[in-house]
Motif scaffolding. Sequence first.
Motif, PDB file in Angstrom:
ATOM      1  N   LEU A  26      14.896  13.718 -26.665  1.00  0.00           N
ATOM      2  CA  LEU A  26      16.092  12.883 -26.726  1.00  0.00           C
ATOM      3  C   LEU A  26      16.473  12.464 -25.319  1.00  0.00           C
ATOM      4  O   LEU A  26      16.380  13.236 -24.368  1.00  0.00           O
ATOM      5  N   ASP A  27      16.912  11.252 -25.183  1.00  0.00           N
ATOM      6  CA  ASP A  27      17.180  10.696 -23.873  1.00  0.00           C
ATOM      7  C   ASP A  27      18.652  10.267 -23.835  1.00  0.00           C
ATOM      8  O   ASP A  27      19.007   9.212 -24.312  1.00  0.00           O
ATOM      9  N   VAL A  28      19.500  11.109 -23.276  1.00  0.00           N
ATOM     10  CA  VAL A  28      20.935  10.831 -23.296  1.00  0.00           C
ATOM     11  C   VAL A  28      21.512  11.065 -21.906  1.00  0.00           C
ATOM     12  O   VAL A  28      21.206  12.058 -21.268  1.00  0.00           O
ATOM     13  N   ASP A  29      22.301  10.142 -21.414  1.00  0.00           N
ATOM     14  CA  ASP A  29      23.029  10.390 -20.176  1.00  0.00           C
ATOM     15  C   ASP A  29      24.475   9.983 -20.433  1.00  0.00           C
ATOM     16  O   ASP A  29      24.931   8.917 -20.032  1.00  0.00           O
ATOM     17  N   ALA A  30      25.186  10.871 -21.136  1.00  0.00           N
ATOM     18  CA  ALA A  30      26.525  10.528 -21.614  1.00  0.00           C
ATOM     19  C   ALA A  30      27.525  10.362 -20.475  1.00  0.00           C
ATOM     20  O   ALA A  30      28.455   9.559 -20.579  1.00  0.00           O
ATOM     21  N   THR A  31      27.338  11.097 -19.376  1.00  0.00           N
ATOM     22  CA  THR A  31      28.326  11.030 -18.292  1.00  0.00           C
ATOM     23  C   THR A  31      28.321   9.654 -17.634  1.00  0.00           C
ATOM     24  O   THR A  31      29.364   9.013 -17.464  1.00  0.00           O
ATOM     25  N   THR A  32      27.122   9.176 -17.286  1.00  0.00           N
ATOM     26  CA  THR A  32      27.045   7.856 -16.644  1.00  0.00           C
ATOM     27  C   THR A  32      27.561   6.781 -17.593  1.00  0.00           C
ATOM     28  O   THR A  32      28.301   5.871 -17.200  1.00  0.00           O
ATOM     29  N   LEU A  33      27.159   6.931 -18.852  1.00  0.00           N
ATOM     30  CA  LEU A  33      27.594   5.972 -19.868  1.00  0.00           C
ATOM     31  C   LEU A  33      29.116   5.935 -19.932  1.00  0.00           C
ATOM     32  O   LEU A  33      29.751   4.875 -19.891  1.00  0.00           O
ATOM     33  N   ASN A  34      29.726   7.098 -19.990  1.00  0.00           N
ATOM     34  CA  ASN A  34      31.188   7.191 -20.075  1.00  0.00           C
ATOM     35  C   ASN A  34      31.845   6.570 -18.854  1.00  0.00           C
ATOM     36  O   ASN A  34      32.769   5.759 -18.969  1.00  0.00           O
ATOM     37  N   ARG A  35      31.374   6.909 -17.652  1.00  0.00           N
ATOM     38  CA  ARG A  35      32.053   6.445 -16.430  1.00  0.00           C
ATOM     39  C   ARG A  35      31.976   4.925 -16.320  1.00  0.00           C
ATOM     40  O   ARG A  35      32.945   4.283 -15.935  1.00  0.00           O
ATOM     41  N   ASN A  36      30.811   4.347 -16.702  1.00  0.00           N
ATOM     42  CA  ASN A  36      30.707   2.897 -16.611  1.00  0.00           C
ATOM     43  C   ASN A  36      31.557   2.213 -17.660  1.00  0.00           C
ATOM     44  O   ASN A  36      32.306   1.283 -17.362  1.00  0.00           O
ATOM     45  N   MET A  37      31.469   2.716 -18.872  1.00  0.00           N
ATOM     46  CA  MET A  37      32.174   2.004 -19.946  1.00  0.00           C
ATOM     47  C   MET A  37      33.680   2.085 -19.769  1.00  0.00           C
ATOM     48  O   MET A  37      34.393   1.106 -19.952  1.00  0.00           O
ATOM     49  N   VAL A  38      34.181   3.259 -19.362  1.00  0.00           N
ATOM     50  CA  VAL A  38      35.635   3.403 -19.229  1.00  0.00           C
ATOM     51  C   VAL A  38      36.134   2.739 -17.944  1.00  0.00           C
ATOM     52  O   VAL A  38      37.030   1.893 -17.988  1.00  0.00           O
ATOM     53  N   LEU A  39      35.529   3.100 -16.820  1.00  0.00           N
ATOM     54  CA  LEU A  39      36.079   2.630 -15.545  1.00  0.00           C
ATOM     55  C   LEU A  39      35.808   1.138 -15.306  1.00  0.00           C
ATOM     56  O   LEU A  39      36.443   0.518 -14.468  1.00  0.00           O
ATOM     57  N   ARG A  40      34.831   0.569 -16.036  1.00  0.00           N
ATOM     58  CA  ARG A  40      34.492  -0.835 -15.780  1.00  0.00           C
ATOM     59  C   ARG A  40      34.651  -1.714 -17.023  1.00  0.00           C
ATOM     60  O   ARG A  40      34.069  -2.803 -17.090  1.00  0.00           O
ATOM     61  N   ASN A  41      35.422  -1.242 -17.984  1.00  0.00           N
ATOM     62  CA  ASN A  41      35.724  -2.063 -19.176  1.00  0.00           C
ATOM     63  C   ASN A  41      34.482  -2.618 -19.862  1.00  0.00           C
ATOM     64  O   ASN A  41      34.481  -3.758 -20.334  1.00  0.00           O
TER      65      ASN A  41
END
Length: 325
Positions: A269-284
């Motif tokens: 499984l290939d998941v990088d939830a932290t980077t995903l979260n920081r980009n989606m939240v902090l950069r709309n």
Amino acid sequence: MTVVPGQKGTAGVEEVPDPDAQDAALLVRGMALGLCGTDHEIAEGAYGTPPSGEERLIIGHESLGEVLEAPAGSGFAPGDLVVGIVRRPDPVPCPACAGGEWDMCRTDSFGERGIVRLHGYGSERWRVEPDFAVPIPSGLGELGVLLEPASVLAKAWDQVDRISQRAFFLRGRALVTGAGPISLMACLLGVQRGYEMHVVDLALAGPKRDLVEDLGARYHAGDAVDIGVDVDVVIECTGLGAVGRSAARRLASGGIMCLTGIMNLSPALDVDATTLNRNMVLRNQVLFGTVNAGRRHWEQAAQALATADPSWLRGLITRRVPLTS
Ligand code: BGC
């Protein structure tokens, strides 16, 4: 063209009974069929489900045929070119299917012709219900076989357009990952919308590069992170985690990323939830997935193909094989 789903090495051509007139009103002569990664996965035994009570599945979901028989009042006549829609609503319709948006089905019990639970269009004669047949604009001819893949990208772009209305959005640049037929179709539809299109793939030169450049789009060989510009939209068409992550790094604040490629479950499984979260939240940012296509997307796709350069479309058809081989 049949296969025993789940069993690798069973794909082949066999005689099957003619389709039953009770199945659907239009009788069609199969003219051409596109084959994609999904067909390959079905042939490899990794995907697909036969109709209930049957062992083999007739495959083929990228259809094109000529109407042989059409009842009066069906809206079709012998000689018309048609493509069959892939998805059918689930038998006990969920709210989405009941509302005619079966591409947004809320259950897993929909049917897909040639893929899950319903025979496909890979036969000399097939039948289709008039409501699930799409007329091919005159002049497109055999290029109508590109309608099904085009419908999937028409849905992807339609969703991007709708999501882009949530707030300020710059319709500037878009990036497509991969340069196979699905990616090229994504690029065509982006060009038609007026985006400055970029496509990234590994091939240094060859037909993929030529087809991208013929659209007036920029082709980049290598890693998406190195394309040198940021983009407002990414259409991910490879289903590869590393490619998607690289492309996401070029997505501008407020950007929209659409996933059309399907990642394999194995080897890991290939998941990088932290980077995903920081980009989606902090950069709309918005990340969304899309599959299949609704009726309006088939119509949008027909329009898109009708306005494209036919010689460019012909370049997407890489080889032809007879059904008998
Ligand atoms: C087809 C879609 C289908 C999807 C999943 C794709 O290859 O184009 O119509 O929904 O596979 O089965």
